[in-house]
Scaffold this motif. Structure first.
Motif, PDB file in Angstrom:
ATOM      1  N   THR A   2     -60.023  63.187   2.422  1.00  0.00           N
ATOM      2  CA  THR A   2     -59.071  62.066   1.533  1.00  0.00           C
ATOM      3  C   THR A   2     -57.883  62.004   2.460  1.00  0.00           C
ATOM      4  N   ALA A   3     -57.167  62.980   3.104  1.00  0.00           N
ATOM      5  CA  ALA A   3     -55.985  62.821   4.170  1.00  0.00           C
ATOM      6  C   ALA A   3     -56.646  62.001   5.523  1.00  0.00           C
ATOM      7  N   ALA A   4     -57.833  62.252   5.863  1.00  0.00           N
ATOM      8  CA  ALA A   4     -58.153  61.454   6.972  1.00  0.00           C
ATOM      9  C   ALA A   4     -58.565  59.853   6.465  1.00  0.00           C
ATOM     10  N   PHE A   5     -58.888  59.773   5.385  1.00  0.00           N
ATOM     11  CA  PHE A   5     -59.250  58.476   5.116  1.00  0.00           C
ATOM     12  C   PHE A   5     -57.718  57.602   4.772  1.00  0.00           C
ATOM     13  N   ALA A   6     -56.948  58.220   4.370  1.00  0.00           N
ATOM     14  CA  ALA A   6     -55.636  57.516   4.347  1.00  0.00           C
ATOM     15  C   ALA A   6     -54.726  57.553   5.566  1.00  0.00           C
ATOM     16  N   GLY A   7     -55.307  58.199   6.656  1.00  0.00           N
ATOM     17  CA  GLY A   7     -54.801  58.216   8.250  1.00  0.00           C
ATOM     18  C   GLY A   7     -53.576  59.230   8.275  1.00  0.00           C
TER      19      GLY A   7
END
Length: 443
Positions: free
Chosen positions: A364-369
Motif C-alpha cells: 500500500t505504501a508503494a502504491f501511494a508512492g
C-alpha cells in the motif's frame, strides 16, 4: 550523549519473514537493525514481551473520514484514533462522503483545514473525477496540489454531490490523467448490469441485485480504456472472483492496472449474513465463501495487490434504517479491525503474518508512492506496531474508537492485539494529535 533515541528488541516482521533483532531509532527514523543482543547506546531500551512482534505501521489507502460535512458519520479525530488503535499509521482519505467532496483545489484546502491539528496518524487525500470537473483543468490542479490520484464511480455513488461517470466521461478522464500520468481509482460496478432492488431484509435479494457481471463488465471497460490511453488505473474493493482472469490477462499484457480487496471480502461470507442485518451491507456486496477462497489465491499470486479497509461508516440510524437492504447505508466500518480480521483468516489458512504485512503495509505504501514508510529497514520512518498475534478478543463495537458503535464484525472472535502504535519513533498517545498532513510526492 546516547547514540540512539530508542532501541526495541524482539521479533520483527520483514518481507522475508520473522527474525530476532534490535531496531534502533533516531530522529523518527530507523537508524539500523542489529542482532537481538547487540550492545547499543540508547536513551530508552525496550524489550518486547514473548508473545509480541514488531510490525511496520499499516498504510490504509482507502478510508472515508467524512469530514467536513458529515462529521456525525465519522470525522478525522475519531477516524485517526481508530486507525492508531488498529496499527494504521497512514491513511489516505477518499474524496467522498465529505461535503464538499474533494473535486476542486478549494475543496482539498477545506478538507486539509478540517483535518489539521486533529489527526493522530498521517493523512493524505485522494481527489475525485466527476462530470463537473472534467475539461476544466481541475484534475491537473488537484494533482499539482498534492492529491494522490483520483477516484471515480461507474454507477451511482449513494451521495448526490459526487456523480458517476458514463463511458464518454470515463474516456475523457482517462485522457486527461494520462497526459500527466495521474492515477485513476475506479469503483468498478457497471450501472447497466445492476438490477433494481425492491428493498426489504432478504440479503440474497440484495446480493442478486449486484451480480458478478456488474463488476466484470466494469473492469473490462477500465482495462480497455487503460490499454488504449496508457492510463494508470486501479480497481478498488474487488469483491467478485470473476474479475480475476481479466486482471491477470491485463497485467500480463502490460496494461498499467492494479487492484485491491478488503478485509470484509476476505473474512465474511454471504451464507453467514442474517436477513435484516444491514451492518453487512456494502457495494459491491459480500459474496459466497468459494468466491472468498479465490480472492485469497489472487493475493497469493499477485493478481490482487493490496488489502485496504474501505472504511465507510455512517450513523447507526442510517446504517440500520428499517433493517432494509434497500434503504440502509452501504459501507463497512472496519478501520480499527482490519489487521486482526485479516490475520485471523490468514492464520487459519496457513498464510504467514509477513504476507499480511506486505499486502497492508509495504504494497500500500508503494502504491501511494510513499517510499519513506511501509517496512522495517534503515533510513525509513519509524512507524511501528507492537502486535500480539496470538492474543484473542471478541469484537465489541462500543469499545472501538469509531464514532458510531456499529460494525459487521460485532461479536466475532479475532486474533491479534495491537498493543502500541508508534509514529515517527514515538508511541501514539491520547494527549495530543501528532499526525501530519501528507501529499503526493513526485518521483
Amino acid at each position: 550523549m546516547a547514540e540512539f533515541d530508542t532501541v526495541i528488541r524482539g521479533r520483527i516482521v520483514t518481507p522475508d519473514g520473522e527474525r530476532e533483532a534490535s531496531v534502533a531509532i533516531s530522529n523518527g527514523l530507523i537508524a539500523g537493525i542489529f542482532e537481538a543482543d547487540a550492545a547499543l547506546d540508547a536513551r530508552a531500551d525496550l524489550v518486547l514481551a514473548d508473545d509480541e512482534v514488531l510490525l511496520p505501521g499499516l498504510v490504509d489507502t482507502h478510508v472515508h473520514a467524512d469530514e467536513p460535512g458529515r462529521t456525525e458519520w465519522e470525522g478525522f479525530a475519531s477516524a485517526t484514533a481508530a486507525a492508531a488503535a488498529g496499527g494504521v499509521t497512514t491513511v489516505i482519505d477518499m474524496p467522498l462522503n465529505s461535503i464538499p467532496p474533494t473535486t476542486t483545489v478549494a475543496a482539498l484546502r477545506a478538507k486539509q483545514a478540517a483535518a489539521r491539528d486533529q489527526v493522530r496518524v498521517d493523512v493524505g487525500f485522494w481527489g475525485g473525477a466527476v462530470p463537473d470537473n472534467l475539461g476544466t483543468g481541475e484534475l491537473r490542479a488537484l494533482h499539482d496540489a498534492g492529491a494522490f490520484g483520483f477516484k471515480c464511480f461507474l454507477a451511482e455513488t449513494g451521495v448526490d454531490e459526487f456523480r458517476h461517470l458514463d463511458q464518454e466521461q470515463l474516456e475523457q478522464a482517462a485522457r486527461e490523467l494520462a497526459a500527466f500520468d495521474g492515477l485513476l481509482l475506479v469503483h468498478a460496478e457497471d450501472a447497466g448490469h445492476l438490477h433494481d432492488h425492491a428493498g426489504g431484509g432478504d440479503y440474497a435479494d440484495y446480493l442478486s441485485s449486484r451480480p458478478d457481471v456488474a463488476e466484470t463488465a466494469a473492469v473490462a471497460r477500465v482495462i480497455d480504456v487503460a490499454r488504449r490511453t496508457g492510463l494508470r488505473a486501479h480497481i478498488v474493493h474487488v469483491s467478485s472472483a470473476e474479475v480475476l482472469p481479466l486482471l491477470r490477462a491485463a497485467k500480463s499484457d502490460g496494461v498499467r492496472i492494479t487492484a485491491e480487496t478488503c478485509p470484509h471480502y476476505l473474512t465474511l461470507a454471504a451464507d453467514e449474513i442474517d436477513d435484516g442485518d444491514t451492518s453487512f451491507k456494502c457495494a459491491p456486496p459480500i459474496r459466497e465463501r468459494a468466491n472468498q477462497d479465490a480472492l485469497w489465491a489472487a493475493l497469493a499470486d499477485g493478481t490482487l495487490d493490496l488489502v485496504v479497509s474501505d472504511h465507510s461508516p455512517s450513523t447507526i440510524e442510517l446504517k440500520t434504517r428499517g433493517h432494509d437492504f434497500g434503504q440502509a447505508w452501504g459501507g463497512i466500518a472496519g478501520l480499527q479491525l482490519g489487521l486482526p480480521a485479516v490475520w485471523t483468516a490468514a492464520r487459519d489458512r496457513g498464510v504467514p503474518l509477513a504476507d499480511v504485512v506486505r499486502w497492508m503495509s509495504a504494497n500500500t505504501a508503494a502504491f501511494a508512492g510513499l517510499a519513506d514508510r511501509g517496512g522495517i529497514a534503515p533510513g525509513i520512518r519509524a512507524d511501528l506496531v507492537v502486535f500480539a498475534p496470538e492474543a484473542e478478543f471478541t469484537v465489541d463495537a462500543a469499545a472501538l474508537k469509531h464514532k458510531n458503535p456499529i460494525t459487521a464484525y460485532q461479536g466475532r472472535a479475532l486474533r491479534g492485539e495491537v498493543r502500541t502504535t508508534w509514529l515517527r519513533g514515538e508511541p501514539i498517545g491520547d494527549d495530543h494529535p501528532a499526525g501530519e498532513l501528507i501529499a503526493r510526492k513526485d518521483d
